[in-house]
Write a protein that holds these residues in place. Structure first.
Motif, mmCIF file in Angstrom:
data_model
loop_
_atom_site.group_PDB
_atom_site.id
_atom_site.type_symbol
_atom_site.label_atom_id
_atom_site.label_comp_id
_atom_site.label_asym_id
_atom_site.label_seq_id
_atom_site.Cartn_x
_atom_site.Cartn_y
_atom_site.Cartn_z
ATOM 1 N N TYR A 36 -5.117 -0.821 -8.993
ATOM 2 C CA TYR A 36 -4.146 -1.782 -9.511
ATOM 3 C C TYR A 36 -4.612 -3.214 -9.240
ATOM 4 O O TYR A 36 -5.113 -3.543 -8.173
ATOM 5 C CB TYR A 36 -2.747 -1.566 -8.919
ATOM 6 C CG TYR A 36 -1.637 -2.274 -9.662
ATOM 7 C CD1 TYR A 36 -1.607 -2.306 -11.047
ATOM 8 C CD2 TYR A 36 -0.598 -2.881 -8.982
ATOM 9 C CE1 TYR A 36 -0.581 -2.932 -11.722
ATOM 10 C CE2 TYR A 36 0.446 -3.511 -9.651
ATOM 11 C CZ TYR A 36 0.448 -3.539 -11.025
ATOM 12 O OH TYR A 36 1.458 -4.164 -11.707
ATOM 13 N N MET A 37 -4.447 -4.041 -10.256
ATOM 14 C CA MET A 37 -4.750 -5.474 -10.178
ATOM 15 C C MET A 37 -6.179 -5.711 -9.653
ATOM 16 O O MET A 37 -6.410 -6.519 -8.761
ATOM 17 C CB MET A 37 -3.719 -6.186 -9.308
ATOM 18 C CG MET A 37 -2.294 -5.999 -9.804
ATOM 19 S SD MET A 37 -1.034 -6.692 -8.735
ATOM 20 C CE MET A 37 -1.203 -8.426 -9.136
ATOM 21 N N GLY A 38 -7.125 -4.965 -10.204
ATOM 22 C CA GLY A 38 -8.522 -5.142 -9.807
ATOM 23 C C GLY A 38 -8.875 -4.321 -8.587
ATOM 24 O O GLY A 38 -8.819 -3.097 -8.589
ATOM 25 N N PHE A 39 -9.236 -4.995 -7.492
ATOM 26 C CA PHE A 39 -9.656 -4.313 -6.274
ATOM 27 C C PHE A 39 -8.493 -3.738 -5.475
ATOM 28 O O PHE A 39 -8.696 -3.046 -4.490
ATOM 29 C CB PHE A 39 -10.436 -5.283 -5.378
ATOM 30 C CG PHE A 39 -11.886 -5.439 -5.745
ATOM 31 C CD1 PHE A 39 -12.831 -4.538 -5.280
ATOM 32 C CD2 PHE A 39 -12.312 -6.495 -6.537
ATOM 33 C CE1 PHE A 39 -14.176 -4.687 -5.588
ATOM 34 C CE2 PHE A 39 -13.649 -6.663 -6.852
ATOM 35 C CZ PHE A 39 -14.590 -5.745 -6.377
ATOM 36 N N GLY A 40 -7.257 -4.037 -5.856
ATOM 37 C CA GLY A 40 -6.122 -3.500 -5.124
ATOM 38 C C GLY A 40 -5.584 -4.454 -4.078
ATOM 39 O O GLY A 40 -5.509 -5.664 -4.292
ATOM 40 N N SER A 41 -5.231 -3.908 -2.924
ATOM 41 C CA SER A 41 -4.529 -4.652 -1.876
ATOM 42 C C SER A 41 -5.412 -5.610 -1.083
ATOM 43 O O SER A 41 -4.903 -6.461 -0.355
ATOM 44 C CB SER A 41 -3.897 -3.663 -0.898
ATOM 45 O OG SER A 41 -4.915 -2.926 -0.229
ATOM 46 N N GLY A 42 -6.736 -5.449 -1.198
ATOM 47 C CA GLY A 42 -7.644 -6.220 -0.357
ATOM 48 C C GLY A 42 -7.911 -5.549 0.976
ATOM 49 O O GLY A 42 -8.713 -6.029 1.775
ATOM 50 N N ILE A 43 -7.249 -4.420 1.223
ATOM 51 C CA ILE A 43 -7.442 -3.664 2.459
ATOM 52 C C ILE A 43 -8.581 -2.659 2.253
ATOM 53 O O ILE A 43 -8.520 -1.814 1.357
ATOM 54 C CB ILE A 43 -6.163 -2.903 2.862
ATOM 55 C CG1 ILE A 43 -5.000 -3.875 3.089
ATOM 56 C CG2 ILE A 43 -6.417 -2.032 4.087
ATOM 57 C CD1 ILE A 43 -5.187 -4.829 4.241
ATOM 58 N N VAL A 44 -9.620 -2.764 3.059
ATOM 59 C CA VAL A 44 -10.712 -1.790 3.063
ATOM 60 C C VAL A 44 -10.771 -1.186 4.469
ATOM 61 O O VAL A 44 -10.888 -1.912 5.461
ATOM 62 C CB VAL A 44 -12.058 -2.433 2.694
ATOM 63 C CG1 VAL A 44 -13.192 -1.420 2.815
ATOM 64 C CG2 VAL A 44 -12.009 -2.992 1.264
ATOM 65 N N ILE A 45 -10.682 0.130 4.553
ATOM 66 C CA ILE A 45 -10.658 0.815 5.853
ATOM 67 C C ILE A 45 -12.043 0.748 6.494
ATOM 68 O O ILE A 45 -13.025 1.174 5.872
ATOM 69 C CB ILE A 45 -10.208 2.277 5.695
ATOM 70 C CG1 ILE A 45 -8.904 2.360 4.891
ATOM 71 C CG2 ILE A 45 -10.057 2.934 7.067
ATOM 72 C CD1 ILE A 45 -7.743 1.584 5.455
ATOM 73 N N VAL B 85 0.838 -1.202 0.000
ATOM 74 C CA VAL B 85 0.000 0.000 0.000
ATOM 75 C C VAL B 85 0.875 1.255 0.000
ATOM 76 O O VAL B 85 1.725 1.436 0.879
ATOM 77 C CB VAL B 85 -0.946 0.017 1.220
ATOM 78 C CG1 VAL B 85 -1.718 1.336 1.269
ATOM 79 C CG2 VAL B 85 -1.909 -1.158 1.159
ATOM 80 N N THR B 86 0.663 2.107 -0.997
ATOM 81 C CA THR B 86 1.325 3.410 -1.072
ATOM 82 C C THR B 86 0.290 4.499 -0.804
ATOM 83 O O THR B 86 -0.912 4.233 -0.715
ATOM 84 C CB THR B 86 1.967 3.613 -2.447
ATOM 85 O OG1 THR B 86 0.979 3.370 -3.467
ATOM 86 C CG2 THR B 86 3.134 2.667 -2.652
ATOM 87 N N VAL B 87 0.739 5.734 -0.677
ATOM 88 C CA VAL B 87 -0.180 6.850 -0.410
ATOM 89 C C VAL B 87 -1.148 7.008 -1.582
ATOM 90 O O VAL B 87 -0.710 7.168 -2.722
ATOM 91 C CB VAL B 87 0.595 8.165 -0.195
ATOM 92 C CG1 VAL B 87 -0.377 9.329 -0.020
ATOM 93 C CG2 VAL B 87 1.523 8.048 0.999
ATOM 94 N N PRO B 88 -2.455 6.963 -1.351
ATOM 95 C CA PRO B 88 -3.414 7.134 -2.457
ATOM 96 C C PRO B 88 -3.446 8.583 -2.950
ATOM 97 O O PRO B 88 -3.410 9.523 -2.149
ATOM 98 C CB PRO B 88 -4.764 6.773 -1.812
ATOM 99 C CG PRO B 88 -4.417 6.011 -0.565
ATOM 100 C CD PRO B 88 -3.129 6.606 -0.095
ATOM 101 N N GLY B 89 -3.528 8.750 -4.268
ATOM 102 C CA GLY B 89 -3.542 10.099 -4.825
ATOM 103 C C GLY B 89 -4.852 10.531 -5.446
ATOM 104 O O GLY B 89 -5.033 11.725 -5.734
ATOM 105 N N ALA B 90 -5.798 9.605 -5.669
ATOM 106 C CA ALA B 90 -7.017 9.943 -6.405
ATOM 107 C C ALA B 90 -7.815 11.093 -5.786
ATOM 108 O O ALA B 90 -8.186 12.032 -6.502
ATOM 109 C CB ALA B 90 -7.894 8.701 -6.568
ATOM 110 N N PRO B 91 -8.107 11.083 -4.471
ATOM 111 C CA PRO B 91 -8.872 12.210 -3.920
ATOM 112 C C PRO B 91 -8.172 13.555 -4.117
ATOM 113 O O PRO B 91 -8.822 14.579 -4.359
ATOM 114 C CB PRO B 91 -8.996 11.855 -2.433
ATOM 115 C CG PRO B 91 -8.880 10.370 -2.380
ATOM 116 C CD PRO B 91 -7.876 10.036 -3.449
ATOM 117 N N SER B 92 -6.845 13.552 -4.034
ATOM 118 C CA SER B 92 -6.111 14.803 -4.236
ATOM 119 C C SER B 92 -6.232 15.282 -5.680
ATOM 120 O O SER B 92 -6.232 16.496 -5.944
ATOM 121 C CB SER B 92 -4.634 14.621 -3.865
ATOM 122 O OG SER B 92 -3.936 13.881 -4.855
ATOM 123 N N ALA B 93 -6.328 14.346 -6.627
ATOM 124 C CA ALA B 93 -6.493 14.718 -8.038
ATOM 125 C C ALA B 93 -7.821 15.427 -8.254
ATOM 126 O O ALA B 93 -7.886 16.455 -8.948
ATOM 127 C CB ALA B 93 -6.405 13.480 -8.921
#
Length: 536
Positions: A376-385, A115-123
């Motif tokens: 990335y790779m579909g749903f991502g890391s599998g981590i949902v907050i 997991v890296t820092v998400p950027g979508a909301p900032s975009a």
């Protein structure tokens, strides 16, 4: 501008492009396309429409993207092309040594480590602040309503949701993954095609992002929740990483290809691969009657460009070579000289040293946006907050644990990024946005679609519908089911190891919008997804 002649290509599309004047949105989900169009009709511009569509896609196509993902954009407005890099870095506390001490010899696919820092909301916030006309609260309203009230799953969405659920039931083993199942499989299974799915927690999060212009995500209540869940399960990401992040406005890079300028975002994105390939290919003349040679040279050029990209692309200031060196005509000529009549086993050169959604929008004022977003790779890391509906990306999976590699894992560093928006201009005027999502297929799709538009003068729909190939590794090339058999056999005789996987799922899903000299918009959407062009 591009003058389309369908007779120059022997495999005409059975579908027609969509034409309009006042505005257009092309993306992989009809509901999201209509959401963008709704914003245009409310007085928003193409930038507002892109944000609305992107936010909506986190709800109506969670199999490919989410609030916890990254984004990139190319924006044409007021006679200029602007680039936005909203990809986040690795956490400050991570390192190669720390990952190896946890027992890994490569970055895992799932869990907190990638997991890296998400950027979508900032975009969304940055685009709205600089170029938008409507308040972010209004622009995100369609997405919030779909999350709150639900929507029925479309066919391709339902297919990939079920595939992901079946895979994750075997791959996910740990308490950190429980929220993924609670959010995306609330009935103990994947929701079915036509079945209503909703996520009130997702709606609440989108509302918070809209009201605070994404501040709550990076320096507020949402950041606190992300930080707490990461600490609970040994994650490296922290609220300090989130607070330190902001997206970057960047100068787009380009190559001149047969009268057109093809634009991409500079590294850490892999758009450079597409440009390197086109720079090699511009030395040839292509004709539809010689498609076998066209495909052979495309594949060979892509191999050479990709092998360089995989070796050198990372965060721009961490690259051991320059973008200028990789895109120089001298280097392109040296790589072109390697292409012969037989398939190559590609090797990196030595230049001078120094699950994704795509959308395109345009309005009647001349603004146009090429936007891409992914976990990335579909749903991502599998981590949902918990309590938020935020599905976190796993972009860190692309980092190398080899200390000598350009794209080695480092704290605070951006990794090689697969998602790339594209844009075409001619003589300093906009032609339009284009893109093809799909991991490492993306630069390959960009080259094929751009050449279909420019070399073969196909309209946007035909350019997307044409059969595609994908270089995998070595001499292995995959072809779509509708790729002509006689050309496949000819490529095999040239030494290409031809594979034909079932279906078109791995060949990307694209969108194109082109504006002509009279201001008329023509758009295409990919049959490989549930795509739609909404226009008026």
């Amino acid at each position: 501008m591009i003058q389309f002649d369908p007779l120059t290509y022997p495999y005409p599309s059975q579908r027609t492009a969509t034409y309009a004047r006042n505005g257009m949105v092309a993306t992989s989900q009809p509901l999201a396309a209509q959401a963008g169009l709704e914003i245009l009709k409310r007085g928003g511009n193409a930038i507002d429409a892109a944000i609305a569509t992107a936010a909506c896609l986190t709800v109506v196509e969670p199999t490919s993207n989410g609030i916890g993902g990254d984004a990139f954009a190319l924006v044409w407005t007021k006679g200029e092309l602007h680039g936005l890099n909203a990809s986040g870095p690795a956490p400050k506390s991570i390192s190669i040594e720390a990952v190896k001490q946890l027992g890994h010899d490569k970055i895992p696919t799932y869990g907190w480590i990638p997991v890296t820092v998400p950027g979508a909301p900032s975009a969304w916030a940055a685009l709205s602040e600089r170029f938008g006309k409507l308040p972010l609260t209004e622009v995100l309203r369609p997405a919030i309503e779909y999350a709150e009230n639900g929507y029925p799953l479309s066919p391709t969405l339902g297919k990939y949701w079920e595939l992901a659920y079946n895979k994750f039931t075997k791959a996910f083993d740990g308490a950190e993954f429980e929220n993924w199942f609670a959010t995306f499989a609330p009935k103990g299974r994947a929701p079915r095609i036509g079945e209503i799915w909703k996520s009130p927690e997702h709606a609440k999060t989108l509302r918070s992002i809209a009201e605070t212009k994404a501040e709550s995500f990076y320096r507020g209540e949402l950041a606190e929740k992300i930080d707490a869940f990461a600490k609970q399960h040994g994650g490296f990401l922290s609220k300090e990483d989130l607070a330190a992040y902001s997206p970057k406005w960047v100068k787009p890079i380009s190559v001149h290809y047969k009268g057109y300028d093809v634009w991409e975002i500079p590294p850490n994105g892999q758009g450079l691969v597409a440009l390197m390939a086109l720079n090699i290919l511009k030395g040839y003349d292509f004709a539809a009657k010689e498609l076998t040679e066209t495909y052979h040279k495309q594949i060979e050029a892509m191999k050479l460009a990709f092998i360089d990209g995989l070796k050198y692309i990372t965060q721009a200031d961490k690259m051991s070579v320059t973008v200028e060196g990789l895109l120089s005509d001298t280097y392109a000529a040296s790589r072109r000289a390697l292409i012969g009549d037989e398939a190559l086993q590609p090797e990196p050169g030595e230049p001078a040293r120094s699950g994704t959604v795509y959308l395109a929008t345009a309005d009647g004022e001349g603004n146009m946006v090429s936007f891409i977003q992914s976990n990335y790779m579909g749903f991502g890391s599998g981590i949902v907050i918990p309590g938020t509906g935020i599905a976190m990306q796993n972009r860190g999976h692309n980092f190398s644990l080899d200390p000598s590699h350009d794209n080695r894992l480092e704290a605070g560093k951006q990794t090689y990024h697969t998602i790339i928006p594209g844009f075409l201009t001619k003589d300093g005027k906009p032609v339009g946005p284009f893109g093809v999502m799909g991991g490492f297929m993306q630069p390959q799709g960009h080259v094929q679609v751009a050449m279909n538009l420019i070399d073969f003068e196909l309209n946007p729909q035909a350019a997307l519908d044409a059969p595609r190939w994908q270089w995998i590794e070595g001499k292995t090339v995959e072809l779509e089911p509708h790729f002509p058999e006689h050309i496949a056999l000819h490529l095999a005789r040239k030494g290409h190891d031809i594979k034909r996987p079932l279906g078109s799922g791995g060949f990307g899903r694209g969108q194109v919008i082109v504006r002509d000299e009279n201001g008329v918009l023509s758009g295409g959407t990919d049959f490989r997804t549930d795509g739609a062009v909404a226009a008026w």
